[in-house]
Design a protein around this motif. Structure first.
Motif, short mmCIF file in Angstrom:
data_model
loop_
_atom_site.label_atom_id
_atom_site.label_comp_id
_atom_site.label_asym_id
_atom_site.label_seq_id
_atom_site.Cartn_x
_atom_site.Cartn_y
_atom_site.Cartn_z
N ASN A 203 74.44 62.53 43.18
CA ASN A 203 73.24 63.34 43.31
C ASN A 203 72.84 63.90 41.95
OD1 ASN A 203 74.74 65.75 42.80
ND2 ASN A 203 75.25 65.94 44.97
N LYS A 204 71.68 64.52 41.89
CA LYS A 204 71.14 64.95 40.60
C LYS A 204 72.04 65.98 39.93
CE LYS A 204 66.44 64.20 42.27
NZ LYS A 204 65.13 64.81 42.59
N ALA A 205 72.61 66.89 40.72
CA ALA A 205 73.47 67.93 40.15
C ALA A 205 74.72 67.33 39.52
CB ALA A 205 73.84 68.95 41.22
N THR A 206 75.32 66.34 40.21
CA THR A 206 76.54 65.72 39.69
C THR A 206 76.25 64.91 38.44
OG1 THR A 206 77.42 65.61 41.94
CG2 THR A 206 78.49 64.24 40.28
N ILE A 207 75.08 64.24 38.41
CA ILE A 207 74.70 63.51 37.20
C ILE A 207 74.65 64.44 36.00
CG2 ILE A 207 72.82 62.26 36.07
CD1 ILE A 207 72.12 61.09 38.82
#
Length: 528
Positions: A95-99
């Motif tokens: 997801n965007k946060a993990t990226i």
């Protein structure tokens, strides 16, 4: 099909040569170490038809570095924290946060310089479809960390569908319902008048859904009152964003669904049964469910005759005269799946390989459907393609074995770009065939989806905003989902508890701050 392939080959011969779009010379074959979660449905990654196709077409050797099938993200997070070797290419649905988390940790190589350096297939495809995919994968901070898969499948963008037993309608002399009042009358008749004609007036379930994927009836029913997409849970009017789940119209939708449950018209089991239990309800030899919810009729059985009793039920027309259709537009920014780790021995070569996957549809086709003659048949007849509403030169007729079943056909992941809306038609020549009914339903729904400025699209947040946004959204979503179920089932009285519900959202859940963040991101992107 052969003619189509020949045209592709001829086109490739006359196009300007792009260095990374052609296979490497035999004496200089690169080796890519690919880190990805293992899939238990893949019987062999090395002796795999897709692996061999990639190695032959691109001119490389693939070596796999496997993450566990379960808890792959946890393992990957540990590897990033320990600065372990992630190989030359990383495949993972982050997801965007993990990226952003992995990027901040120095585990990912920024792709900006390569996109600036080369005329990429990603950019060429963007120009072809009129959609800036580079901008879509660019963060609010101006960085590009991952290469996407492009999969704008209209079936999934309009996945919440209702299916009604029209044999029951005919048995009772009823017409297709078009409003909430008409639906109520039909459901009462289904409940009371032995709609399936088996002599037992008590075995009918007028309407049933499930909490499983695309089977939630709340989406279909709520749209008769207020727009609901079950993704962002937000509405927009004249550029101003608000929460759908705080509107008076939403309150009226809850009252309507509560009435249906209280009178035995919408089964309370809808809010607790698993997908497997839902399938059991729908697979009886004599149909016992009048209206069901799913993206297609595959759950209904055990024969095609059972499926043939059901037809697509269009979204209801609300009291305001509007027919709102749930729409989940494709979010390219959320589909970044390929990354170049900082452990890559040649980041430039890794990037060139990723961009090669975007050269045409074939990486996607082979990874999703396999190979013609072995895993699928192709249809090129113009009349059939028109009937299937195809936007491509051919449609794929899937075999029964392949995707979703154990085999060595592919890696069981989607790759690169996808453009053919009719690839998954599973056509058998019968207009009443249940997968063709889905084609008809999708076509109708896509003609009625909201346009730009009428729904809140997926938005991009800065690294400073991401953690706060995710925490607020998670807490708020968990809260209103719990209360929606309790209101509908009657555990809480809607009128007497509504003010408390709104107060908790605004104060304890900090909904105003969440909406402020969404509005800021929307204005930043769309110039509000």
């Amino acid at each position: 099909m052969k003619k189509f392939l020949a045209l592709l080959i001829m086109a490739a011969l006359v196009l300007p040569m792009i260095p990374w779009s052609t296979p490497a010379q035999a004496e200089d074959v690169p080796t890519f170490v690919v880190t990805l979660p293992t899939n238990t449905l893949v019987t062999d990654y090395e002796d795999n038809r897709f692996t061999k196709w990639v190695e032959e077409e691109y001119g490389c050797d693939i070596v796999f570095n496997f993450l566990p099938a379960s808890d792959s993200l946890q393992k990957l997070t540990v590897m990033v924290a320990g600065e372990e070797d992630l190989g030359d290419l990383l495949y993972s649905g982050l997801n965007k946060a993990t990226i952003l988390q992995f990027a901040d940790a120095g585990a990912l190589y920024p792709l900006n310089e390569f996109i600036d350096k080369y005329d990429t297939n990603l950019e060429a495809f963007s120009a072809e479809i009129g959609e800036d995919l580079v901008a879509a994968v660019t963060t609010a901070d101006g960085d590009i960390w991952g290469y996407p898969t492009y999969y704008p499948e209209t079936n999934n963008m309009t996945k919440y569908r209702a299916w009604i037993n029209t044999v029951w309608l005919d048995n009772l002399g009823l017409s297709m319902p078009t409003t909430t009042d008409e639906l109520y009358d039909v459901l009462v008749a289904f409940r009371d008048q032995d709609a399936n004609g088996n002599g037992d007036p008590n075995d009918e379930i007028p309407m049933l859904g499930s909490t499983s994927w695309s089977a939630n009836p709340c989406v279909f029913l709520t749209n008769a009152y207020v727009y609901w997409d079950d993704v962002e849970d937000l509405i927009i009017e004249d550029g101003k964003i608000d929460a759908a789940f705080t509107q008076e119209e939403y309150k009226e939708a809850l009252k309507y669904m509560n009435k249906l449950v209280a009178e035995g018209l919408l089964s309370a089991d809808t809010f607790s049964i698993t997908e497997g239990q839902y399938r059991e309800y729908l697979s009886t030899e004599t149909p016992t469910v009048g209206i069901s919810f799913y993206t297609h009729l595959g759950f209904v059985g055990p024969t095609d005759d059972n499926k043939n009793e059901y037809q697509y039920l269009p979204y209801l027309i609300g009291a305001d005269g509007k027919q709102r259709v749930s729409y989940q537009p494709y979010d390219t920014s959320a589909m970044q799946i390929w990354f170049v780790p900082t452990t890559a021995k040649d980041p430039d070569a890794s990037f060139q390989f990723l961009d090669w996957l975007w050269k045409d549809d074939w990486a996607y086709i082979h990874s999703r459907f396999g190979f013609e003659g072995e895993d699928y048949e192709a249809v090129t007849d113009p009349d059939t393609l028109a009937l299937l509403k195809s936007n491509h030169d051919f449609a794929i007729l899937e075999h029964d074995v392949g995707w979703g079943e154990a085999c060595n056909m592919s890696w069981q992941i989607n790759m690169g770009r996808y453009t053919g809306s009719s690839y998954m038609c599973q056509w058998n020549g019968d207009p009443n065939y249940y997968f063709y009914k889905r084609v008809v339903a999708v076509d109708d729904m896509m003609s009625k989806v909201p346009g730009p400025g009428e729904y809140v699209p997926a938005l991009t947040y800065t690294s400073e905003e991401t953690d706060e946004y995710n925490e607020l959204r998670s807490n708020i979503r968990t809260f209103w989902q719990e209360y929606r179920t309790r209101f509908i089932l009657g555990d809480l009285d809607i009128d007497s508890n509504w003010d408390s519900y709104i107060s908790t959202l605004n104060n304890e859940m900090n909904l105003p701050r969440f909406l402020e963040m969404v509005q800021t991101a929307y204005d930043r992107t769309y110039g509000g």
